[in-house]
Write a protein that holds these residues in place. Structure first.
Motif, PDB file in Angstrom:
ATOM      1  N   ASN A  75     -26.070   5.439 -10.102  1.00 16.58           N
ATOM      2  CA  ASN A  75     -24.683   6.082  -9.756  1.00 16.58           C
ATOM      3  C   ASN A  75     -23.683   5.504 -10.734  1.00 16.58           C
ATOM      4  OD1 ASN A  75     -25.694   7.335  -7.289  1.00 16.58           O
ATOM      5  ND2 ASN A  75     -25.725   5.232  -6.441  1.00 16.58           N
ATOM      6  N   LEU A  76     -23.104   6.536 -11.232  1.00 16.42           N
ATOM      7  CA  LEU A  76     -21.944   6.395 -11.938  1.00 16.42           C
ATOM      8  C   LEU A  76     -20.615   6.952 -11.393  1.00 16.42           C
ATOM      9  CD1 LEU A  76     -23.453   7.706 -15.444  1.00 16.42           C
ATOM     10  CD2 LEU A  76     -23.410   5.399 -14.620  1.00 16.42           C
ATOM     11  N   SER A  77     -19.504   6.480 -11.887  1.00 18.37           N
ATOM     12  CA  SER A  77     -18.208   6.731 -11.370  1.00 18.37           C
ATOM     13  C   SER A  77     -17.138   6.618 -12.397  1.00 18.37           C
ATOM     14  CB  SER A  77     -17.765   5.843 -10.079  1.00 18.37           C
ATOM     15  OG  SER A  77     -16.484   6.348  -9.679  1.00 18.37           O
ATOM     16  N   GLN A  78     -16.394   7.751 -12.794  1.00 24.11           N
ATOM     17  CA  GLN A  78     -15.633   7.797 -13.788  1.00 24.11           C
ATOM     18  C   GLN A  78     -14.190   6.808 -13.602  1.00 24.11           C
ATOM     19  OE1 GLN A  78     -15.779  10.405 -16.573  1.00 24.11           O
ATOM     20  NE2 GLN A  78     -17.712   9.672 -15.732  1.00 24.11           N
ATOM     21  N   THR A  79     -13.907   6.226 -14.624  1.00 22.01           N
ATOM     22  CA  THR A  79     -12.762   5.344 -14.792  1.00 22.01           C
ATOM     23  C   THR A  79     -12.068   5.733 -16.061  1.00 22.01           C
ATOM     24  OG1 THR A  79     -13.911   3.583 -15.814  1.00 22.01           O
ATOM     25  CG2 THR A  79     -13.624   3.280 -13.093  1.00 22.01           C
ATOM     26  N   ARG A  80     -10.717   4.943 -16.039  1.00 19.39           N
ATOM     27  CA  ARG A  80      -9.824   5.725 -17.068  1.00 19.39           C
ATOM     28  C   ARG A  80      -9.510   4.519 -17.744  1.00 19.39           C
ATOM     29  NH1 ARG A  80      -4.660   9.737 -16.490  1.00 19.39           N
ATOM     30  NH2 ARG A  80      -5.054  10.848 -18.325  1.00 19.39           N
ATOM     31  N   ILE A  81      -9.173   4.726 -19.210  1.00 18.29           N
ATOM     32  CA  ILE A  81      -8.527   3.620 -20.292  1.00 18.29           C
ATOM     33  C   ILE A  81      -7.422   4.392 -20.562  1.00 18.29           C
ATOM     34  CG2 ILE A  81     -10.704   2.456 -20.837  1.00 18.29           C
ATOM     35  CD1 ILE A  81     -10.535   3.898 -23.514  1.00 18.29           C
ATOM     36  N   GLY A  82      -6.516   3.587 -21.128  1.00 21.24           N
ATOM     37  CA  GLY A  82      -5.274   4.312 -21.865  1.00 21.24           C
ATOM     38  C   GLY A  82      -4.261   3.119 -22.572  1.00 21.24           C
ATOM     39  N   LEU A  83      -3.522   3.497 -23.396  1.00 20.80           N
ATOM     40  CA  LEU A  83      -2.551   2.599 -24.111  1.00 20.80           C
ATOM     41  C   LEU A  83      -1.356   3.643 -24.327  1.00 20.80           C
ATOM     42  CD1 LEU A  83      -2.949  -0.276 -24.568  1.00 20.80           C
ATOM     43  CD2 LEU A  83      -3.321   0.463 -27.029  1.00 20.80           C
ATOM     44  N   MET A  84      -0.161   2.819 -24.294  1.00 19.77           N
ATOM     45  CA  MET A  84       1.024   3.541 -24.728  1.00 19.77           C
ATOM     46  C   MET A  84       1.777   2.775 -25.685  1.00 19.77           C
ATOM     47  SD  MET A  84       3.883   5.163 -22.062  1.00 19.77           S
ATOM     48  CE  MET A  84       4.430   3.564 -21.154  1.00 19.77           C
ATOM     49  N   ASP A  85       2.740   3.367 -26.377  1.00 19.11           N
ATOM     50  CA  ASP A  85       3.639   2.843 -27.232  1.00 19.11           C
ATOM     51  C   ASP A  85       4.899   3.764 -27.484  1.00 19.11           C
ATOM     52  OD1 ASP A  85       4.991   1.096 -28.917  1.00 19.11           O
ATOM     53  OD2 ASP A  85       3.296   0.813 -30.225  1.00 19.11           O
ATOM     54  N   ALA A  86       5.908   3.485 -28.179  1.00 16.20           N
ATOM     55  CA  ALA A  86       6.955   4.084 -28.305  1.00 16.20           C
ATOM     56  C   ALA A  86       7.673   4.159 -29.747  1.00 16.20           C
ATOM     57  CB  ALA A  86       8.242   3.605 -27.429  1.00 16.20           C
ATOM     58  N   ILE A  87       8.003   5.178 -30.076  1.00 14.82           N
ATOM     59  CA  ILE A  87       9.196   5.274 -31.051  1.00 14.82           C
ATOM     60  C   ILE A  87      10.687   5.062 -30.943  1.00 14.82           C
ATOM     61  CG2 ILE A  87      10.092   6.734 -33.225  1.00 14.82           C
ATOM     62  CD1 ILE A  87       7.304   8.243 -33.043  1.00 14.82           C
ATOM     63  N   THR A  88      11.149   3.859 -31.278  1.00 17.55           N
ATOM     64  CA  THR A  88      12.576   3.451 -30.589  1.00 17.55           C
ATOM     65  C   THR A  88      13.594   4.273 -31.379  1.00 17.55           C
ATOM     66  OG1 THR A  88      12.687   1.660 -32.331  1.00 17.55           O
ATOM     67  CG2 THR A  88      11.504   1.150 -30.230  1.00 17.55           C
ATOM     68  N   TRP A  89      14.493   4.138 -30.773  1.00 20.43           N
ATOM     69  CA  TRP A  89      15.950   4.831 -31.407  1.00 20.43           C
ATOM     70  C   TRP A  89      16.098   4.148 -32.705  1.00 20.43           C
ATOM     71  CZ3 TRP A  89      20.425   2.699 -33.209  1.00 20.43           C
ATOM     72  CH2 TRP A  89      21.441   3.729 -33.496  1.00 20.43           C
ATOM     73  N   GLU A  90      15.858   2.903 -32.992  1.00 18.55           N
ATOM     74  CA  GLU A  90      16.097   2.014 -34.234  1.00 18.55           C
ATOM     75  C   GLU A  90      15.288   2.570 -35.202  1.00 18.55           C
ATOM     76  OE1 GLU A  90      18.040  -0.181 -30.916  1.00 18.55           O
ATOM     77  OE2 GLU A  90      16.013   0.592 -31.142  1.00 18.55           O
ATOM     78  N   MET A  91      13.835   2.649 -35.004  1.00 20.73           N
ATOM     79  CA  MET A  91      12.909   3.195 -35.798  1.00 20.73           C
ATOM     80  C   MET A  91      13.386   4.708 -36.373  1.00 20.73           C
ATOM     81  SD  MET A  91       9.630   2.243 -33.677  1.00 20.73           S
ATOM     82  CE  MET A  91       8.383   2.634 -34.934  1.00 20.73           C
ATOM     83  N   ARG A  92      13.870   5.492 -35.571  1.00 21.52           N
ATOM     84  CA  ARG A  92      14.312   6.730 -36.041  1.00 21.52           C
ATOM     85  C   ARG A  92      15.598   6.719 -36.856  1.00 21.52           C
ATOM     86  NH1 ARG A  92      13.438   7.597 -30.404  1.00 21.52           N
ATOM     87  NH2 ARG A  92      15.655   8.401 -30.091  1.00 21.52           N
ATOM     88  N   LYS A  93      16.312   5.870 -36.479  1.00 25.85           N
ATOM     89  CA  LYS A  93      17.709   5.698 -37.075  1.00 25.85           C
ATOM     90  C   LYS A  93      17.395   5.297 -38.383  1.00 25.85           C
ATOM     91  CE  LYS A  93      22.252   4.830 -37.715  1.00 25.85           C
ATOM     92  NZ  LYS A  93      23.277   5.794 -37.878  1.00 25.85           N
ATOM     93  N   PHE A  94      16.494   4.487 -38.765  1.00 27.65           N
ATOM     94  CA  PHE A  94      16.325   3.834 -40.030  1.00 27.65           C
ATOM     95  C   PHE A  94      15.351   4.270 -40.659  1.00 27.65           C
ATOM     96  CE2 PHE A  94      18.904   0.638 -37.416  1.00 27.65           C
ATOM     97  CZ  PHE A  94      19.984   0.631 -38.153  1.00 27.65           C
ATOM     98  N   ASP A  95      14.753   5.516 -40.425  1.00 31.13           N
ATOM     99  CA  ASP A  95      13.727   6.037 -40.990  1.00 31.13           C
ATOM    100  C   ASP A  95      12.366   5.358 -41.308  1.00 31.13           C
ATOM    101  OD1 ASP A  95      15.278   8.552 -41.111  1.00 31.13           O
ATOM    102  OD2 ASP A  95      15.992   8.033 -43.003  1.00 31.13           O
TER     103      ASP A  95
END
Length: 325
Positions: A75-95
């Motif tokens: 028997n198999l049962s689906q499970t999820r994986i995931g990862l999140m990250d962000a582009i910060t205001w500072e990263m956008r401000k300073f290209d």
């Protein structure tokens, strides 16, 4: 500065970077599985063995009815994986374009690496245990449908009391390979009939000594491991598949105690199953808005997948811990 008006272009580029990162990770362990796309959370898989041999029919007599034999169930049962990250205001401000691209690539890599790790660890930990605790604290079964470790000395069938072994402890060598090959000659289906399995692949981890031993073995002109001039009967007989995460801990760190693990398998008839209900996916804020999180000013991106996997039967693979005993 990266303006909100350029958000749509950033999303498009981020997806390209994610895909490049995902594709950069070799999908070696997945080659050991029968991979299927599913739409249901749970599924059931069972062995059904054939009739064996046809029976002699004498003149005027009826044909003998055949009987299909039911095996064990996985028997198999689906499970999820995931990862999140962000582009910060500072990263956008300073290209910080280079840093942004790197983040998106690493999200793709992380997803692909986790899938490879999970699929590999079925066999890593199935060499010696019925389960292991993964990096998320979950207990993951590493048994075949008969309830034994994937590699074990007492596998069973539903049609008899005989037990079977697909585990050896011999290092990779001529003797080790012959011992593994001989195991395939002993396997029986649930009717008690011999299983005609022809292994086609030698599987190892990344340990240099073992990898080179396999390469020399398969490419030698003369008989490997000897000084004589006998013909190498193994030349061209097997493919060699390297699993980068075979000799690792549950967290993916190097584990030298598993360096000598190796396997012999028939990947044409694998009974390892991987079911995917959500293919690896890159997700971004909706295109058309500015994508900005109100509380942090971040642009958030994530990568996810949903799948499950397991090994139904043992008769397609033999494993070795690589330690002579």
């Amino acid at each position: 500065m990266i303006l909100t008006t350029s958000f749509n272009d950033v999303v498009k580029n981020a997806k390209v970077q994610w895909r490049e990162g995902f594709n950069s990770v070799p999908k070696n362990a997945m080659q050991m599985y029968d991979v299927r796309t599913v739409t249901e959370k749970t599924s059931e898989h069972s062995q059904i063995d054939g009739y064996g041999f046809a029976k002699r029919k004498q003149e005027g007599e009826s044909y003998t009815y055949g009987s299909i034999k039911q095996g064990y169930t996985l028997n198999l049962s689906q499970t999820r994986i995931g990862l999140m990250d962000a582009i910060t205001w500072e990263m956008r401000k300073f290209d910080k374009y280079r840093e942004i691209d790197k983040k998106m690539r690493k999200l793709g890599e992380a997803t692909a690496k986790r899938i490879e790790l999970d699929l590999t660890h079925q066999f890593t930990f199935g060499m010696s245990a019925a389960s292991y605790v993964n990096m998320d604290g979950e207990t993951v079964a590493t048994t075949t449908a008969d309830g034994q470790n994937i590699f074990d000395t007492d596998h069973t069938i539903t049609g008899g009391s005989t037990t079977f072994s697909n585990l050896i402890t011999t290092e990779f060598s001529s003797d080790g390979l012959e011992a593994a090959e001989e195991k395939f000659n002993t396997f029986q289906d649930n009717n008690g009939q011999l299983v005609m399995v022809e292994p086609d692949t030698i599987i190892t981890g990344r340990n240099v000594a073992v990898v080179n031993a396999v390469k020399k073995f398969l490419k030698s002109v003369n008989e490997p491991d000897t000084a004589n001039n006998a013909v190498n009967v193994y030349a061209g007989k097997y493919k060699h598949l390297v699993l980068p995460y075979l000799a690792t801990t549950a967290a993916g760190a190097q584990d030298s105690t598993k360096d000598n693990y190796w396997m012999l398998a028939d990947l044409k008839h694998t009974d390892a199953i991987c079911e995917i209900s959500e293919n690896p996916t890159f997700k971004a804020p909706s295109v058309g808005g500015n994508g900005e999180d109100f509380e942090t000013d971040d642009w958030k991106f994530k990568s996810s997948a949903c799948y499950d996997y397991g090994v139904l039967d043992f008769k397609w693979i033999v494993g070795s811990t690589g330690a002579t005993s």
